[in-house]
Design an enzyme around this catalytic site. Structure first.
Site: not given
Ligand code: MG
Ligand code: NAI
Length: 334
Positions: A124, A172, A205, A229, A233
Site C-alpha cells: 500500500y 510469506k 496462507d 488488512d 477482516d
Molecule cells: Mg480493510
C-alpha cells in the site's frame, strides 16, 4: 484537563455513528473539546480534496481523533484514499485490531487476539505504474527496516503491557524472499529483546486457515500491510462482523480510532447503522488517553445491551442507532 478530540464524521453512516460516539463521550464526567473536521467525499466536494491540510493539522493537534467512515466515489481520476494517506502523512505506523469473544450468538467462544498491522508501506506504499500499452501493471512492495522495527516492537510492547504471552509474526518469506525476508529478520532480532514473550512465525496462507480452524491459539499477531488488512477482516467475522469491528491507528504522538466498516450507502439516513463498532473504537481511544476506567464502563454497557438482546438489526435485534446509543448511555453506571 480538557481533551481535544478531532471528530471526522466523513460520509454515509459516518455522521450517524460519530454522533453516537459524541453523545456517549458527553455522558462521561470528562471535559471534552470536540473539533469537527472534514474528510472523504464530502470534503472533496467542498474543498477539492478528500484530505484537506487543515484536517491533518487538527488531527496532529488533537489528543486523539475519531473517524466515522468515508465513501470512495467511482470514476474520479486522481482521487486518493484519505485513510491510506493520513496513515502515511501522520506516520501512524501500527494499525491495532483487537478481536475478542462478545456476549452475542454471532461471536465464537474463546477468542482474544490482537492483530497489529504495519500501516504505512508494503503493497500500500502507493508506488504503482502501468505500461503505456496497458498490457502490464506493476505495484511495488516496499518494506523498510525502520517501519518493520516500529511495528514489531509495538506488538511486543503491547504483549508485555497486556500480559499476553505470545507474538506470532505472519509472513510469506518462502516466496517473497526479500521483502518478507527483511520483515522476518527484523522480527527475529527484536524477539531476543523480549525473552518473556513466546515468539513464533507463521506463513500467511496457513494463518488464514488457522484463524478459522483454531482461533484461540492466537494472542498477538504482527504482519505487513496487505496481509494484516485481509487477516483482520477475516478475524472480525469470528466475533460478530462489521457492526462490532474496530481499530486504532497509532503513531509516536498521534492516534486515530475508527470502526472497520465503510460508509454503508445502502442504509444511510435510515437510523439503522450499528454504532457499537464506533463505540468500541471510542473505548479504545479512552484507553489510549489513560482513561481506562471509563473505557471499561463503555465496554460493560455494550456487553450488557448485547446480553439483553438490545442490539441493531445487523446483530439480529430491532434497535435503531439512536435507541442503541441511548440504551448504552443508560447502562454506563456513572
Ligand atoms: Mg480493510
Ligand atoms: P461497508 O462496510 O460500507 O458496507 C458493507 C455492508 O455492511 C453493507 O450492507 C452495510 O449496510 C453493512 N454495514 C456496514 N457498516 C454497518 C453498520 N455500522 N451497521 C449496520 N450495517 C453495516 O462496505 P462497502 O459497501 O464495501 O463500501 C461502501 C463504501 O464505504 C465504499 O465507498 C467504500 O470505499 C467505503 N469504505 C470505507 C472504509 C473506511 O472509511 N474506513 C472502509 C471500507 C469501505
Amino acid at each position: 484537563m480538557t481533551y481535544k478530540i478531532c471528530l471526522l464524521a466523513g460520509d454515509g453512516i459516518g455522521p450517524e455513528v460519530i454522533n453516537s460516539a459524541e453523545q456517549v463521550l458527553s455522558a462521561l464526567p470528562i471535559a471534552w473539546d470536540f473539533i469537527h473536521a472534514s474528510m472523504g467525499y464530502a470534503a472533496y466536494q467542498q474543498y477539492g480534496t478528500p484530505l484537506p491540510d487543515f484536517t491533518l493539522d487538527e488531527m496532529r493537534n488533537a489528543h486523539a481523533t475519531l473517524l466515522g467512515a468515508v465513501t470512495t466515489p467511482p470514476g474520479i481520476p486522481n482521487y486518493f484514499s484519505p485513510v491510506v494517506r493520513f496513515r502515511q502523512e501522520l506516520d501512524l505506523f501500527a494499525n491495532i485490531r483487537p478481536c475478542q469473544t462478545l456476549p452475542h450468538p454471532s461471536s465464537q467462544p474463546g477468542i482474544d487476539l490482537i492483530i497489529v498491522r504495519e500501516n504505512t508501506e508494503g503493497l500500500y506504499a502507493g508506488v504503482e505504474r502501468v505500461d503505456e500499452d496497458k498490457e502490464r501493471a506493476v505495484t511495488e512492495r516496499i518494506i523498510t527496516r525502520h517501519a518493520s522495527e516500529q511495528v514489531i516492537r509495538k506488538a511486543f510492547d503491547l504483549a508485555r503491557s497486556e500480559n499476553r504471552s505470545k507474538v506470532t509474526l505472519v509472513h510469506k518469506a518462502n516466496v517473497l524472499r526479500q521483502t518478507c525476508g527483511l520483515f522476518r529478520e527484523v522480527g527475529q532480532g527484536i524477539a531476543t529483546d523480549y525473552p518473556d514473550t513466546e515468539f513464533e512465525e507463521m506463513l500467511v496462507d496457513n494463518c488464514a486457515m488457522q484463524l478459522i480452524r483454531a482461533p484461540e491459539q492466537f494472542d498477538v499477531i504482527v504482519t505487513t500491510n496487505l496481509f494484516g488488512d485481509i487477516l483482520s477482516d477475516e478475524a472480525s467475522m469470528l466475533v460478530g462482523g462489521l457492526g462490532v469491528a474496530y481499530s486504532g491507528n497509532i503513531g509516536q504522538d498521534v492516534a486515530v480510532f475508527e470502526p472497520v466498516h465503510g460508509s454503508a450507502p445502502d442504509i444511510v439516513g435510515k437510523n439503522q447503522a450499528n454504532p457499537i463498532a464506533t463505540l468500541f473504537a471510542t473505548a479504545m481511544m479512552l484507553d489510549h488517553l489513560k482513561e481506562a476506567e471509563y473505557a471499561e464502563k463503555i465496554r460493560k454497557a455494550i456487553f450488557s445491551c448485547m446480553e439483553a438482546g438490545e442490539v441493531p438489526q445487523d446483530l439480529g435485534g430491532s434497535q435503531t442507532t439512536t435507541e442503541t446509543t441511548q440504551k448504552i448511555i443508560n447502562r454506563l453506571d456513572i
